[in-house]
Write an enzyme that holds these catalytic residues in place. Structure first.
Site, PDB file in Angstrom:
ATOM      1  N   ARG A 124      -7.566 -19.675 -14.726  1.00  0.00           N
ATOM      2  CA  ARG A 124      -8.508 -18.770 -14.021  1.00  0.00           C
ATOM      3  C   ARG A 124      -8.345 -18.811 -12.499  1.00  0.00           C
ATOM      4  NH1 ARG A 124     -11.900 -21.128 -17.849  1.00  0.00           N
ATOM      5  NH2 ARG A 124     -12.230 -19.769 -19.644  1.00  0.00           N
ATOM      6  N   LYS A 146      -3.265  -8.246  -3.026  1.00  0.00           N
ATOM      7  CA  LYS A 146      -3.050  -7.366  -4.185  1.00  0.00           C
ATOM      8  C   LYS A 146      -1.936  -7.961  -5.032  1.00  0.00           C
ATOM      9  CE  LYS A 146      -4.458  -2.779  -2.550  1.00  0.00           C
ATOM     10  NZ  LYS A 146      -3.990  -1.432  -2.179  1.00  0.00           N
ATOM     11  N   GLU A 188       7.741   1.185   6.168  1.00  0.00           N
ATOM     12  CA  GLU A 188       6.370   0.675   6.029  1.00  0.00           C
ATOM     13  C   GLU A 188       5.827   0.224   7.388  1.00  0.00           C
ATOM     14  OE1 GLU A 188       4.390   0.827   3.473  1.00  0.00           O
ATOM     15  OE2 GLU A 188       5.673   1.019   1.691  1.00  0.00           O
ATOM     16  N   LYS A 232      -2.172  -5.812   9.599  1.00  0.00           N
ATOM     17  CA  LYS A 232      -2.501  -5.756   8.163  1.00  0.00           C
ATOM     18  C   LYS A 232      -3.665  -6.705   7.856  1.00  0.00           C
ATOM     19  CE  LYS A 232      -1.859  -5.059   3.642  1.00  0.00           C
ATOM     20  NZ  LYS A 232      -0.981  -5.081   2.535  1.00  0.00           N
ATOM     21  N   GLU A 242     -10.376  -2.597  -0.932  1.00  0.00           N
ATOM     22  CA  GLU A 242     -10.150  -1.157  -0.774  1.00  0.00           C
ATOM     23  C   GLU A 242     -11.285  -0.380  -1.438  1.00  0.00           C
ATOM     24  OE1 GLU A 242      -6.018  -0.043  -1.345  1.00  0.00           O
ATOM     25  OE2 GLU A 242      -6.614   2.014  -1.760  1.00  0.00           O
ATOM     26  N   ARG A 246     -15.317   3.934   0.809  1.00  0.00           N
ATOM     27  CA  ARG A 246     -14.958   4.016   2.232  1.00  0.00           C
ATOM     28  C   ARG A 246     -13.867   5.048   2.493  1.00  0.00           C
ATOM     29  NH1 ARG A 246     -14.448  -1.582   5.472  1.00  0.00           N
ATOM     30  NH2 ARG A 246     -13.626  -0.079   6.956  1.00  0.00           N
ATOM     31  N   ASN A 256      -2.374   3.811   2.635  1.00  0.00           N
ATOM     32  CA  ASN A 256      -1.689   4.685   1.670  1.00  0.00           C
ATOM     33  C   ASN A 256      -1.099   5.921   2.353  1.00  0.00           C
ATOM     34  OD1 ASN A 256      -2.356   2.963  -0.374  1.00  0.00           O
ATOM     35  ND2 ASN A 256      -4.306   3.975  -0.794  1.00  0.00           N
ATOM     36  N   HIS A 259       1.804   7.926   0.893  1.00  0.00           N
ATOM     37  CA  HIS A 259       1.995   7.467  -0.490  1.00  0.00           C
ATOM     38  C   HIS A 259       1.785   8.538  -1.555  1.00  0.00           C
ATOM     39  CE1 HIS A 259       2.438   3.600   1.320  1.00  0.00           C
ATOM     40  NE2 HIS A 259       2.595   3.005   0.156  1.00  0.00           N
ATOM     41  N   HIS A 263       4.757   8.636  -4.110  1.00  0.00           N
ATOM     42  CA  HIS A 263       4.582   8.357  -5.537  1.00  0.00           C
ATOM     43  C   HIS A 263       5.158   9.487  -6.384  1.00  0.00           C
ATOM     44  CE1 HIS A 263       1.947   7.996  -9.242  1.00  0.00           C
ATOM     45  NE2 HIS A 263       2.793   7.007  -9.296  1.00  0.00           N
ATOM     46  N   HIS A 276      10.948   2.108  -2.537  1.00  0.00           N
ATOM     47  CA  HIS A 276       9.580   2.559  -2.280  1.00  0.00           C
ATOM     48  C   HIS A 276       9.381   2.992  -0.809  1.00  0.00           C
ATOM     49  CE1 HIS A 276       5.297   2.879  -2.472  1.00  0.00           C
ATOM     50  NE2 HIS A 276       5.151   1.949  -1.547  1.00  0.00           N
TER      51      HIS A 276
HETATM   52  P1  NAD Z   1      12.029  -6.304  -4.055  1.00  0.00           P
HETATM   53  O1  NAD Z   1      11.076  -7.408  -4.258  1.00  0.00           O
HETATM   54  O2  NAD Z   1      12.525  -5.574  -5.248  1.00  0.00           O
HETATM   55  O3  NAD Z   1      13.275  -6.879  -3.240  1.00  0.00           O
HETATM   56  C1  NAD Z   1      14.330  -6.017  -2.928  1.00  0.00           C
HETATM   57  C2  NAD Z   1      15.693  -6.610  -3.259  1.00  0.00           C
HETATM   58  O4  NAD Z   1      16.080  -7.508  -2.238  1.00  0.00           O
HETATM   59  C3  NAD Z   1      15.740  -7.405  -4.543  1.00  0.00           C
HETATM   60  O5  NAD Z   1      16.959  -7.119  -5.172  1.00  0.00           O
HETATM   61  C4  NAD Z   1      15.714  -8.863  -4.075  1.00  0.00           C
HETATM   62  O6  NAD Z   1      16.343  -9.740  -4.976  1.00  0.00           O
HETATM   63  C5  NAD Z   1      16.478  -8.754  -2.785  1.00  0.00           C
HETATM   64  N1  NAD Z   1      16.142  -9.734  -1.754  1.00  0.00           N
HETATM   65  C6  NAD Z   1      14.928 -10.165  -1.405  1.00  0.00           C
HETATM   66  N2  NAD Z   1      14.996 -10.926  -0.318  1.00  0.00           N
HETATM   67  C7  NAD Z   1      16.297 -11.004   0.040  1.00  0.00           C
HETATM   68  C8  NAD Z   1      16.997 -11.611   1.105  1.00  0.00           C
HETATM   69  N3  NAD Z   1      16.349 -12.266   2.073  1.00  0.00           N
HETATM   70  N4  NAD Z   1      18.338 -11.468   1.154  1.00  0.00           N
HETATM   71  C9  NAD Z   1      19.002 -10.726   0.211  1.00  0.00           C
HETATM   72  N5  NAD Z   1      18.378 -10.097  -0.807  1.00  0.00           N
HETATM   73  C10 NAD Z   1      17.044 -10.236  -0.881  1.00  0.00           C
HETATM   74  O7  NAD Z   1      11.454  -5.187  -3.066  1.00  0.00           O
HETATM   75  P2  NAD Z   1      10.288  -5.154  -1.987  1.00  0.00           P
HETATM   76  O8  NAD Z   1      10.487  -3.887  -1.270  1.00  0.00           O
HETATM   77  O9  NAD Z   1      10.164  -6.414  -1.234  1.00  0.00           O
HETATM   78  O10 NAD Z   1       8.965  -5.047  -2.870  1.00  0.00           O
HETATM   79  C11 NAD Z   1       8.647  -3.922  -3.631  1.00  0.00           C
HETATM   80  C12 NAD Z   1       7.498  -4.306  -4.533  1.00  0.00           C
HETATM   81  O11 NAD Z   1       6.386  -4.679  -3.742  1.00  0.00           O
HETATM   82  C13 NAD Z   1       7.038  -3.211  -5.462  1.00  0.00           C
HETATM   83  O12 NAD Z   1       6.884  -3.741  -6.744  1.00  0.00           O
HETATM   84  C14 NAD Z   1       5.685  -2.807  -4.896  1.00  0.00           C
HETATM   85  O13 NAD Z   1       4.812  -2.346  -5.883  1.00  0.00           O
HETATM   86  C15 NAD Z   1       5.211  -4.097  -4.282  1.00  0.00           C
HETATM   87  N6  NAD Z   1       4.248  -3.946  -3.190  1.00  0.00           N
HETATM   88  C16 NAD Z   1       3.122  -4.681  -3.229  1.00  0.00           C
HETATM   89  C17 NAD Z   1       2.193  -4.585  -2.214  1.00  0.00           C
HETATM   90  C18 NAD Z   1       0.968  -5.442  -2.252  1.00  0.00           C
HETATM   91  O14 NAD Z   1       0.090  -5.242  -1.410  1.00  0.00           O
HETATM   92  N7  NAD Z   1       0.880  -6.382  -3.151  1.00  0.00           N
HETATM   93  C19 NAD Z   1       2.423  -3.735  -1.126  1.00  0.00           C
HETATM   94  C20 NAD Z   1       3.608  -3.001  -1.094  1.00  0.00           C
HETATM   95  C21 NAD Z   1       4.518  -3.114  -2.137  1.00  0.00           C
HETATM   96  N1  GLY Z   2       0.083  -1.899   0.690  1.00  0.00           N
HETATM   97  C1  GLY Z   2      -1.235  -1.390   0.772  1.00  0.00           C
HETATM   98  C2  GLY Z   2      -2.302  -2.428   0.680  1.00  0.00           C
HETATM   99  O1  GLY Z   2      -2.061  -3.600   0.683  1.00  0.00           O
HETATM  100  O2  GLY Z   2      -3.429  -2.068   0.574  1.00  0.00           O
END
Ligand code: NAD
Ligand code: GLY
Length: 377
Positions: A124, A146, A188, A232, A242, A246, A256, A259, A263, A276
């Site tokens: 939990r 998130k 971003e 952030k 979120e 609001r 967003n 976005h 999307h 993305h």
């Molecule tokens: P990712 O995690 O897929 O990483 C991108 C690629 O880079 C992968 O192939 C990874 O293995 C590689 N990689 C990572 N670090 C590296 C490094 N230092 N050197 C070489 N290769 C490296 O992509 P991302 O853009 O970081 O994340 C996208 C994800 O994040 C999505 O699933 C999205 O939904 C999520 N996301 C979450 C939030 C949140 O608030 N939680 C916000 C935005 C996006």
């Molecule tokens: N990436 C948008 C948020 O964290 O709310």
């Protein structure tokens, strides 16, 4: 360097964000200070990232008397799913991770979202530590709690809010990041400035311009990374979940920006054409076009936004996609939101306005898509 501290007053929770070159190799003593009674650390990563940074990190943890074990997920967004989540949870149980121990994610947003949800669910809720290694994860995904996995019904549909106890950001890890991932992160970064802070937009734009000889390969300075993290952190500490009620220009919803179209672009291309952030790059320009056509945003500001997106690096083409298919996805999303879909638009660079979807006519949307997506790499 002094860490940034994010306070969530309502729950007396706080998260420390440290930014520093070489930090990832030297985390043991930071974690020992933060979690004095922890014994075990479960590192969640993937082969690529663990192969680059994992052994050094694990050594540093062992030197600070932690028992460390790693679990490496398969590479890619499609493995951020319930099946992988179950595997991580079984690993955490087999490792006998207790309530005083911690889960540490080492990787991009995919690894971070999965590890975060596992940390929220195991017993939990256990402590979560992030060591993000993509630009997108460093300035956005690792901050704000998130967590999520994808299901057949869509992206990020199952998740929880689970705030990390700490986020450690090492810009040196970005040196090995493929150019497209950097471009995605820069989009971003432009989004954060454009939607919420004019100084941050100017600093990001200025930095990208100064590195325009290396478009798509620029690594941010520590100062700029910290400004993004502070931004952030400021947004999420005041609107942690979120809130749907609001719609002011400081609400988490403004993140967003870009976005709605992003999307739709990702869905219409089966998540195969765009990273993305790249889709967000296109989406911001479309939202800018809508804002200008509604008379909210000056054309000169829209041109600046376009320029900033260009400086992030080349984006995959979006001008050869079927506009009707994109509009259909937007309409479907609108239906899902009970007809109350909100667009994040701009009044100026640095100030967003949340606008009801009803205020955007079909013809205005069509024209904005045409004008906004007519950019190629
Ligand atoms: P990712 O995690 O897929 O990483 C991108 C690629 O880079 C992968 O192939 C990874 O293995 C590689 N990689 C990572 N670090 C590296 C490094 N230092 N050197 C070489 N290769 C490296 O992509 P991302 O853009 O970081 O994340 C996208 C994800 O994040 C999505 O699933 C999205 O939904 C999520 N996301 C979450 C939030 C949140 O608030 N939680 C916000 C935005 C996006
Ligand atoms: N990436 C948008 C948020 O964290 O709310």
């Amino acid at each position: 360097m002094k860490p940034i501290v994010v306070r969530f007053k309502a729950r007396e929770h706080q998260c420390e964000i440290g930014v520093g070159a070489g930090l990832a190799q030297n985390l043991g003593h930071h974690i020992r200070r933060l979690l004095p009674s922890a014994q075990r650390i479960a590192i969640i990563s993937n082969d690529t990232v663990f192969g680059l940074f994992g052994e050094n990190l694990a050594d540093s943890l062992r030197k600070s008397r932690f028992t460390v074990r790693e679990w490496l997920m398969r590479e890619g967004e499609r493995h951020k799913n319930l099946r992988t989540l179950e595997q991580v949870l079984l690993f955490l149980s087999a490792f006998e991770l207790t309530r005083t121990d911690a889960v540490l994610s080492l990787g991009g947003g995919v690894v971070g979202d999965l590890a975060g949800l596992a940390a929220a669910l195991h017993l939990r809720g256990v402590a979560l530590l992030h060591v993000p290694t993509t630009l997108l994860a460093q300035i956005d995904a690792s901050i704000g709690g998130k967590t999520a996995v994808n299901t057949g019904a869509g992206k990020n549909l199952i998740g929880a809010f689970h705030q990390p106890a700490a986020v450690w950001i090492d810009p040196l890890t970005l040196k090995t990041l493929p150019p497209r991932e950097l471009t995605s992160g820069w989009c971003e970064a432009v989004k954060q400035g454009a939607a919420g802070n004019s100084q941050l937009f100017r600093d990001t734009y200025g930095f990208l311009r100064s590195r325009s000889h290396s478009t798509g390969r620029a690594i941010p300075s520590i100062l700029l990374l910290m400004s993004h993290c502070k931004f952030k952190a400021g947004i999420v500490s005041r609107d942690e979940r979120e809130e749907t009620s609001r719609s002011d220009h400081k609400s988490r919803r403004i993140l967003n920006f870009g976005h709605t179209t992003a999307h739709a672009l990702e869905t219409a291309t089966g998540y195969r054409r765009f990273r993305h952030g790249e889709a967000v790059g296109h989406g911001m320009v479309v939202a800018g076009e809508i804002s200008a056509r509604l008379g909210l945003l000056q054309r000169s500001e829209l041109e600046l936004l376009r320029d900033a997106v260009d400086l992030c690096g080349p984006l995959p083409r979006a001008d050869n996609l079927d506009a009707a298919a994109i509009i259909e996805v937007i309409a479907r999303d609108k239906k899902r939101a009970s007809g109350e879909m909100k667009w994040v638009l701009l009044e100026r660079l640095g100030r967003a306005r949340i606008v009801d979807g009803k205020e955007i006519s079909a013809s205005l949307l069509r024209a904005s898509l045409k004008a906004g997506l007519g950019r190629t790499g």
